[in-house]
Design a protein around this motif. Structure first.
Motif, short mmCIF file in Angstrom:
data_model
loop_
_atom_site.label_atom_id
_atom_site.label_comp_id
_atom_site.label_asym_id
_atom_site.label_seq_id
_atom_site.Cartn_x
_atom_site.Cartn_y
_atom_site.Cartn_z
N GLU A 42 47.02 43.56 21.23
CA GLU A 42 47.27 42.84 19.85
C GLU A 42 48.21 44.10 19.06
N ALA A 43 47.40 45.25 18.72
CA ALA A 43 47.73 46.25 18.14
C ALA A 43 49.50 46.70 18.19
N VAL A 44 49.70 46.34 19.56
CA VAL A 44 51.59 46.44 20.34
C VAL A 44 52.35 44.97 19.85
N GLU A 45 51.69 44.09 19.62
CA GLU A 45 52.12 42.61 19.15
C GLU A 45 52.49 42.89 17.62
N ALA A 46 51.63 42.92 17.06
CA ALA A 46 51.86 43.84 15.62
C ALA A 46 53.12 44.14 15.15
N ILE A 47 53.24 44.79 15.94
CA ILE A 47 54.00 46.16 15.66
C ILE A 47 55.67 45.89 15.93
N GLU A 56 55.70 35.72 9.26
CA GLU A 56 54.36 34.41 10.15
C GLU A 56 54.00 35.10 10.96
N ASN A 57 54.88 35.59 12.43
CA ASN A 57 53.95 36.73 13.17
C ASN A 57 53.15 37.15 13.48
N LEU A 58 53.69 38.03 12.17
CA LEU A 58 52.80 38.91 11.86
C LEU A 58 51.63 39.49 11.41
N THR A 59 51.41 38.31 10.11
CA THR A 59 50.44 38.06 10.07
C THR A 59 49.48 36.73 10.43
N ALA A 60 49.55 36.63 11.79
CA ALA A 60 48.97 35.89 12.76
C ALA A 60 48.38 37.08 13.79
N GLU A 61 49.88 37.86 14.09
CA GLU A 61 49.09 39.13 15.18
C GLU A 61 47.91 39.77 14.47
#
Length: 104
Positions: A42-47, A56-61
């Protein structure tokens, strides 16, 4: 009580739940290593979302990261209150000074 406190309390309750009835219980049943792996994913997806500038995606991640962090902490019996106390202890301390103090 903050939403993080509420979420941490819910995760604690789910520790004893049937893994077939709860995603959190299922994750915890797989052990701390799997919980840590999910947190990392999940951290990688946020990065990636941050690098792409996808707000928007950063908020969800970021929400996923916080949830999986709390699950990982619960898997190792580390209370959110302990993490918050550590943040309070560091408040007002320069990040540079704090890193130097850790090396001692």
């Amino acid at each position: 009580m903050s939403i993080l406190d509420t979420l941490a309390a819910t995760i604690e309750v789910r520790k004893g739940a049937d893994p077939d009835s709860s995603w959190t219980a299922r994750l915890l049943a797989k052990g701390p290593e799997k919980c840590a792996e999910k947190f990392g994913e999940e951290a990688v997806e946020a990065i990636i979302a941050a690098v792409k500038g996808d707000r928007e995606n950063l908020t969800a991640e970021a929400a996923d990261v916080l949830y999986h962090l709390l699950v990982m902490l619960a898997a190792r019996d580390v209370a959110l209150a302990d993490v918050l106390a550590e943040l309070e202890r560091r408040e007002g301390t320069s990040g540079i000074a704090e890193k130097v103090a850790r090396k001692r």
